[in-house]
Structure formats: structure tokens, C-alpha cells
Design an enzyme around this catalytic site. Structure first.
Site, short mmCIF file in Angstrom:
data_model
loop_
_atom_site.label_atom_id
_atom_site.label_comp_id
_atom_site.label_asym_id
_atom_site.label_seq_id
_atom_site.Cartn_x
_atom_site.Cartn_y
_atom_site.Cartn_z
N HIS A 273 0.84 -1.20 0.00
CA HIS A 273 0.00 0.00 0.00
C HIS A 273 0.87 1.24 0.00
O HIS A 273 0.38 2.33 0.20
CB HIS A 273 -0.87 -0.03 1.25
CG HIS A 273 -0.34 -1.01 2.21
ND1 HIS A 273 -0.69 -2.34 2.17
CD2 HIS A 273 0.63 -0.90 3.14
CE1 HIS A 273 0.02 -2.99 3.09
NE2 HIS A 273 0.80 -2.16 3.68
N CYS A 274 2.18 1.07 -0.19
CA CYS A 274 3.05 2.24 -0.05
C CYS A 274 3.87 2.47 -1.31
O CYS A 274 3.68 3.43 -2.04
CB CYS A 274 3.99 2.06 1.13
SG CYS A 274 3.15 1.47 2.55
#
Ligand code: SAJ
Length: 449
Positions: A273-274
Site C-alpha cells: 500500500h506504499c
């Protein structure tokens, strides 16, 4: 005594009540460390399953210690709710909600907006709000501060705002929320003093920077650094394929340089998610200033091409045996976005699955950490959460099952896999993670990325 001094005193005496907005892989570890520091913690969470789990003392985050959470909940130091009104007597709210990109690749601030909508009605003089979610530079000062002050409060006098990026590396056995240095930047010097003092009572090492925007940039630079270097080594993998040299040997040998080098490893693409998302926050913001962040755009282009590169390599291998990908039975070994975790968000394995499907291959997966996934939609090849989408389940990794597949692709190099058994019973292995490197050759033909 002014509001700033009141807050500082409450921190010293651990009398402050702390709200944590979002109890995911960032928020729950933060809630636990904050409660362990002696504070009363109220977690605000939208997912009823998470609320019930926390209030029952049941952990659901890899990096949180089950017993610790249970003990803190039992002692009444942590509770979860979806009602922001329970923060009306709180002194701090730390926002740890997702900041995804939307379909057009622009920042999706929905969750941050929702958190602010919940906080603004309860914010009162002597209140600190910190934003931890990775976001575009300027979010704290341009989005959060106006929301907190529109009711007449004055920033840095009676309400305090800061940005303090999360630095959680899910599954990291050494670094956790407590011992990872924490960057903090305030909207004003007083905001920095209040936020720095708060975090200093929870986390070992605080790194103060001159502004909230600087703190936002630090986080984006950290993750852009990774995305670009992963993009570079992925392009190296494509170059090595042209030159017929072993990219893994190249990186391993380069990593013997004791200074001025940091190894990154090629793979089927980048997930999580980064890293796939955060650099786009930076390039998006700079576009408003007429600046094109070319390194970021190139890294995004190369990294997002890797699933296709993996499938094209497999198609070429089948072609050597005059076989087509259509109808070929493929087993993906690993669905998580990186080793030894149970998270498939943005996993490149999902893209490999979708692309293989589009070519007519018959695809299953095995992942000991991921028993099932929502099926992958061929159009935008992302696992959707829609209820009516069927689930596909991890197939057991057995000699009998392995013999059923024409190709096994190692998409995630989990450590708990019986690789020697795969090498003994698979026909053809395309190893996109070099997971087989330390095992003796078996009957399978193994080709590396
Ligand atoms: N990857 C490669 N080659 C590499 C390193 C990673 O292909 O050499 C891939 C991984 O397989 C994964 C993706 O990139 O799909 C991201 O990997 P990651 O190791 O950056 O893992 P994340 O996204 O879970 O965590 C990162 C943190 N990781 C590390 O510092 C090692 C850190 O950058 C941030 O704290 C965190 O994102 C975050 O939340 O920002």
C-alpha cells in the site's frame, strides 16, 4: 497556563486521552505502544469486525503481540468504537487511515476527509491532531489546518497540527513502531513542540523537522527512493535478459561493495500500500507546479511492466517447446506482495494472474499465508471486494498437485515453502524471486527472471 503548556503537562503525567483513527497495520501498533506508554487510548475504527476483535482483546495485525493487546484491553487502556463522540474529552487524535490512489492515479483523500469530518466537531482548545498517513506535500497545512480552525480555533495557540509519517515495515522482525525513529513536523513551532513532546513519551527516537510539509516530503522521499531503485534493478533484469547474464549474480556481486551501494532485488513488480503508490503523491503535487517528476514516472512505468515481463518470459519458454500459453496449466507460488506476510494489496502476483488469464492460461495459486482471494477481474486485473465476485482458493502444495501443472511461477519467495519438493515434482519453474537459488537442482527445469 496556556493550552500548549496544559498539553505538555498532560503528556508528562500521561493524563492525556489519545484517539487513534484507523486501527490497521499502522494504527493498532501505535495504539498498543501509546497505551503501553501509560495513556488511555480510544481507537476509532469503521470496520465492526475490527472493533469487536479489539474489544475482545483479539489481535489481527502481524506485528502486534497478541498477549500485549489482550492485557491492555483487559486493563481498560485500549477500547475501539466507531463513535467520534467518545473523543470529546480526548487531547490527541492520531490519524492513521489509508491514503490510496484512485483509478486515475490521483490521491484519494476520502478516508482522511472522513477522519477530519469526525474530529472537527469534537476538537476543542488544547487539542493535538497528528496525520500519519502518507500523503502529498501540503496536506497538513492546506487540508487539515483549515478544517481544524474553521470553527474559530487558532493553530499553534489552542489547536495543534503536525505530520508524523508512519514507518511500518510489515513483518520486519527487528524494527517496529517503538524502536523506529519517528519524524515529526508541525504546522507552527508550537505545534512541533506539542507533537514532538507527545511522540517522545511513546517512541524512542524523535526526529524533529522544520515544517509539516518537510515531514510529508521526508516520507515520500524514503519510499520514492525505494520505488526508483527497485525500478532500476528491474530494468537491470530486463537488460540482463537481453545480454543473457544472470541479474541475481550481478546484484549479489555488486552488493559486496562495502560502501556507496545498497542492493535491491528484481521481481515480478511491486506491491503493498506504499511503494507502488506514494511516489505518485509527489509527482501529482509537482504537476500542479508545472514540474514533471521524470524519475518517478519512469520507475512507475518499469515496475508496473514487470508482471507482463514475467508472463512474456514464460510464453517464450513455452514457445521453445512449440507450445502455446493458451490452455497451459500454471501454478503461481505466492500471492502476497512480499515474503512471509498475508497481504495481497497491489500484489504483482494478481497482475501476473490476470495477464496469464487474458492469454488463456489455466491458473491456480498456492500461498500458505493467503487461503483465498477474490477472483481477479480481467479488465482492470485487480482483486475486487465486490460480494458477487467468486473466490479462488490456495491449492495444497503436494507432489500430486505439482505434477498437474505445466509451469510453476515463483511470484513470492515465502520462506515456509518446501522448495526441494517443488524442484523434484514440477516440470518447469520460472523463478521470478530467485527463491530456488539455495536448493539442490531437482528434476524440474528452472529458469530465473
Ligand atoms: N521489492 C522488490 N525488490 C526489492 C524490495 C522490494 O521487488 O529490492 C518489492 C516487494 O516485493 C514489495 C514491494 O517492492 O512488493 C514493496 O516492498 P517493501 O520492502 O518496500 O515493503 P512494504 O511496502 O511493506 O514496506 C515499505 C517499508 N519497507 C522497507 O523499508 C523495507 C518502508 O518503505 C515503509 O515503512 C513502508 O513501506 C510504508 O508503509 O511506507
Amino acid at each position: 497556563m496556556n493550552y500548549k503548556e496544559q498539553l505538555l503537562q498532560k503528556f508528562q503525567k500521561r493524563e492525556a486521552v489519545i484517539g487513534v483513527i484507523g486501527l490497521g497495520y499502522v494504527g493498532l501498533p501505535l495504539a498498543v505502544e501509546t497505551a503501553k506508554a501509560g495513556y488511555q487510548v480510544i481507537g476509532i475504527e469503521v470496520d465492526p469486525k475490527k472493533i469487536d476483535a479489539v474489544n475482545a482483546g483479539k489481535n489481527y495485525i502481524l506485528d502486534v503481540n497478541d498477549a500485549e493487546l489482550a492485557e491492555l484491553v483487559k486493563a481498560g487502556k485500549i477500547r475501539a468504537t466507531n463513535d467520534y463522540n467518545e473523543l470529546k474529552n480526548a487531547d490527541v487524535a492520531a490519524i492513521t487511515v489509508p491514503t490510496p490512489l484512485n483509478k486515475s492515479g490521483d490521491p484519494d483523500m476520502t478516508y482522511v476527509d472522513q477522519a477530519l469530518k469526525g474530529i472537527v466537531p469534537i476538537v476543542h482548545p488544547g487539542f493535538l491532531v497528528t496525520l500519519e498517513s502518507t500523503t502529498y506535500p501540503g496536506t497538513t497545512n492546506e487540508l487539515m489546518v483549515p478544517a481544524l480552525t474553521k470553527g474559530g480555533l487558532t493553530i499553534g495557540v489552542d489547536v495543534f497540527a503536525a505530520f508524523s509519517p508512519e514507518r511500518v515495515d510489515p513483518g520486519n522482525p527487528v524494527y517496529n513502531t517503538k524502536n523506529t525513529p519517528k519524524v515529526v513536523g508541525g504546522s507552527t513551532p508550537a505545534c512541533l513542540e506539542v507533537a514532538g513532546d507527545f511522540y517522545e513519551t511513546v517512541i524512542a527516537n524523535i526526529v524533529r523537522v522544520n515544517s509539516a510539509t518537510a515531514a510529508e516530503m521526508v516520507k515520500l522521499y524514503e519510499n520514492t527512493f525505494r520505488a526508483i531503485n527497485i525500478g532500476l534493478v528491474n530494468e537491470l533484469a530486463m537488460m540482463c535478459n537481453v545480454l543473457k547474464v544472470d541479474v541475481w549474480e550481478i546484484v549479489r556481486a555488486a552488493a559486496t561493495k562495502p560502501f556507496g551501494f545498497m542492493p535491491f532485488w528484481p521481481g515480478p513488480g511491486i506491491g503493498g500500500h506504499c511503494i507502488p503508490l506514494d511516489p505518485s503523491y509527489l509527482s501529482w503535487k509537482l504537476r500542479f507546479h508545472g514540474y514533471r517528476a521524470r524519475f518517478i514516472e519512469l520507475a512507475v512505468d518499469i515496475n508496473s511492466h514487470m508482471p507482463e515481463f514475467v508472463v512474456n518470459r514464460v510464453i517464450a519458454l513455452l514457445n521453445e517447446e512449440e507450445r502455446s500459453i493458451k490452455g497451459t496449466k500454471v501454478l503461481l507460488l505466492g500471492m502476497a506482495y512480499k515474503r512471509d506476510i498475508d497481504d495481497v494489496r497491489e500484489s504483482p502476483a494478481l497482475d501476473v494472474l490476470a495477464i496469464l488469464r487474458r492469454h488463456g492460461a489455466k491458473v491456480d495459486y498456492h500461498d500458505p499465508h493467503i487461503p483465498k482471494i477474490k477472483d481477479v477481474d480481467d479488465h482492470d486485473h485487480v482483486a475486487v471486494d465486490d460480494e458477487k465476485v467468486p473466490e479462488i482458493h490456495s491449492v495444497p502444495l503436494t507432489p500430486e498437485n505439482l505434477a498437474k501443472y505445466d509451469v510453476v511461477i515463483v511470484t513470492t519467495d515465502h520462506t515456509g515453502i518446501d522448495y526441494p519438493m517443488v524442484l523434484e515434482h514440477a516440470k518447469l519453474v520460472f523463478d521470478a524471486r530467485n527463491a530456488m537459488v539455495k536448493y539442490p537442482v531437482g528434476k524440474a527445469k528452472v529458469v530465473k527472471l
